[in-house]
Scaffold this active site. Structure first.
Site, PDB file in Angstrom:
ATOM      1  N   GLU A 158      -1.689  -1.657   2.801  1.00 31.42           N
ATOM      2  CA  GLU A 158      -0.317  -2.117   2.382  1.00 31.42           C
ATOM      3  C   GLU A 158      -0.280  -3.640   2.144  1.00 31.42           C
ATOM      4  O   GLU A 158       0.279  -4.333   3.030  1.00 31.42           O
ATOM      5  CB  GLU A 158       0.468  -1.701   3.739  1.00 31.42           C
ATOM      6  CG  GLU A 158       0.665  -0.277   3.959  1.00 31.42           C
ATOM      7  CD  GLU A 158       1.561   0.460   4.719  1.00 31.42           C
ATOM      8  OE1 GLU A 158       2.230  -0.578   5.357  1.00 31.42           O
ATOM      9  OE2 GLU A 158       1.806   1.499   4.702  1.00 31.42           O
ATOM     10  N   GLU A 271      -1.790   7.859   3.550  1.00 32.43           N
ATOM     11  CA  GLU A 271      -0.851   7.735   4.602  1.00 32.43           C
ATOM     12  C   GLU A 271       0.481   8.343   4.124  1.00 32.43           C
ATOM     13  O   GLU A 271       1.052   8.040   2.979  1.00 32.43           O
ATOM     14  CB  GLU A 271      -0.256   6.377   5.199  1.00 32.43           C
ATOM     15  CG  GLU A 271      -1.383   5.666   5.995  1.00 32.43           C
ATOM     16  CD  GLU A 271      -0.741   4.483   6.679  1.00 32.43           C
ATOM     17  OE1 GLU A 271       0.438   4.395   6.822  1.00 32.43           O
ATOM     18  OE2 GLU A 271      -1.753   3.198   6.684  1.00 32.43           O
TER      19      GLU A 271
END
Length: 491
Positions: A158, A271
């Site tokens: 991220e 994810e």
């Protein structure tokens, strides 16, 4: 009345098991422990996955990086070996998230999580490349090129999020990290698979692909993350999570999967879940089972691999959980009690490899040598803007929605078949409701743990039915709101 029809002679094709390709875990140091490893073995017995992805492979607790008095770097991979050996021994390979930054290499001390994961750029980008090359060379020497060609190397986690990358507003900083690491991986073997950008919320994908193409940077797959709520990072467990439209996750996978397909690249969602928060009761709630199944069914053909976040509640981003059911991500809780989400995957694992034609968008009908499997569900999600933490932590409506008619043709005329049905819903494979009704004890006795374990088992029933002269059987099963059923017609 809902009718689910299929014929064993009308085959759609081989079932796409992209949903069982990967599962997530918190961090490397957690997975290494005895109980999480035993839980992973349990997962592999009931609903096996091919890969596992987690944070923290370069974290200090893995004891990898050292700097001598002369300033030179050296590396120790003993803990890495213990972890990877254990994973391979139970039939699961790593998606190696290469990051975040060892403190010894970082240009600062900014970190995230209770366990302090450094989110800074390296002081020297060349040292970052040296670390990646040393790591990949080591696993190659230990496991062999043929094995490592089956692994995935994902760069960072991220980088567009302020809590995971100090330079989150600077896409070029991530490109520098990625380029250096990708080339280091490929320097060991050009056939090794490398990708990114592992972004939060399915962003930077077009820009990332364009950057790699325009600069001849290796790129074998695209990764990103998707969650079903709106909000922001929940490190301290106090953020309000608000449900968006029911198909937010699968809509994103369909949109960005099409972009990746056009670029000739697989999309790996490293994810995904109903919620980004590890304190959201939706993860413990029975609604998670139909939510997962609907998202999976709608994403088929767009995502090449899904990694549900995560397999266990032994997850310490905000420190160890203080309650047996705290809204954490896991398919199973800290005491190894399966949640309804676990059963969604366990039911998927029961499906045969050949999928039959069926026009119900909330059902799978498959077959194998053992029989025909009909997996179906209904989902009644709350309206947009619902506060998850209030809604899913209270009693919600659980109305009977009537019978579903299961009709299967192409069987042997006049033959008697055994039908085995398993159901998950309110008070069916639903330990969380039992836990709430018991007063939410912070510490479970062994007796209470056994009770909740029993409550976590799906409801089961078996009956016999005879095919008619045309080789068709038909029977009705009642469903309540947000229930999942699998009917196995045994040959």
């Amino acid at each position: 009345m809902r009718k689910i029809y299929a014929d064993v002679t009308q085959v759609k094709g081989k079932l796409d098991r992209f949903f069982a390709k990967c599962i997530g875990a918190g961090r490397a140091g957690e997975v290494m422990r005895y109980v999480p490893m035993e839980q992973l073995k349990m997962i592999q017995r009931e609903c096996p996955f091919e890969y596992i992805r987690f944070h923290g492979i370069f974290h200090e607790e893995m004891n990898i990086v050292r700097r001598g008095a002369d300033g030179k770097l050296s590396f120790c991979f003993q803990y890495v070996d213990m972890l990877f050996d254990s994973l391979l021994n139970i039939g699961i390979r790593p998606v190696c998230e290469l990051g975040l930054m060892p403190f010894e290499l970082a240009n600062g001390e900014k970190s995230v999580f209770w366990w302090k994961m450094n989110i800074c750029m390296p002081k020297d980008i060349n040292e970052w490349a040296v670390l990646i090359e040393a790591f990949v060379r080591h696993v190659t020497n230990r496991y062999g090129e043929d094995e490592i060609k089956k692994w995935y190397f994902e760069i960072w986690n991220e980088p567009n999020h302020k809590n995971f990358f100090a330079e989150y507003q600077n896409i070029n900083a991530y490109f520098e990290l990625y380029d250096s690491a990708a080339r280091a991986v490929k320097s060991i073997c050009s056939d090794y698979r490398v990708g990114g950008p592992a972004t939060a919320g399915m962003v930077w994908i077009k820009e990332f692909i364009e950057h790699c193409r325009e600069n001849a940077v290796p790129l074998d797959f695209v990764t990103s993350h998707s969650y079903g709520v709106k909000g922001d990072f929940d490190e301290d467990g106090t953020a309000i999570t608000v449900m968006k439209k029911v198909d937010k996750v699968s809509d994103e996978m369909r949109h960005y999967g099409a972009i990746c397909r056009e670029a000739g690249l697989p999309l790996i969602v490293t994810e995904w879940s109903s919620s980004y928060s590890h304190t959201d009761p939706i993860h413990d709630h029975y609604i998670s089972a139909p939510y997962i199944l609907r998202a999976i069914k709608r994403s088929e053909g767009f995502a090449d691999m899904l990694s549900y976040w995560t397999y266990t509640d032994i997850f310490e981003e905000n420190g160890p959980a203080v309650k047996p059911f705290s809204g954490c991500f896991g398919l199973i809780n800290m005491q190894s009690i399966p949640k309804p989400a676990f059963h969604a995957y366990a039911f998927l694992a029961l499906l045969g490899d050949m999928e039959l034609l069926c026009d119900d968008e909330n059902a799978y009908v498959c077959k194998n040598e053992s029989g025909v499997q009909v997996l179906f569900w209904n989902l009644n999600i709350p309206k947009d803007g619902t506060n998850n933490k209030k809604y899913f932590d209270s009693d919600i409506s659980n109305n009977n929605i009537g019978d579903s008619i299961i009709s299967i043709g192409g069987l042997v005329a006049d033959r008697e078949y055994t039908v085995r049905v398993k159901s998950v819903g309110r008070e069916k494979g639903d330990a969380y409701t039992a836990y709430r009704e018991a007063g939410r004890p912070v510490n479970l006795s062994r007796e209470m743990t056994a009770v909740l374990l029993e409550k976590s088992r799906p409801e089961e029933k078996t009956f016999k039915i005879c095919a008619d002269r045309d080789g068709k059987i038909e029977f009705a099963l009642s469903q309540r709101e947000n229930q999942v059923d699998i009917a196995e017609i045994l040959f």
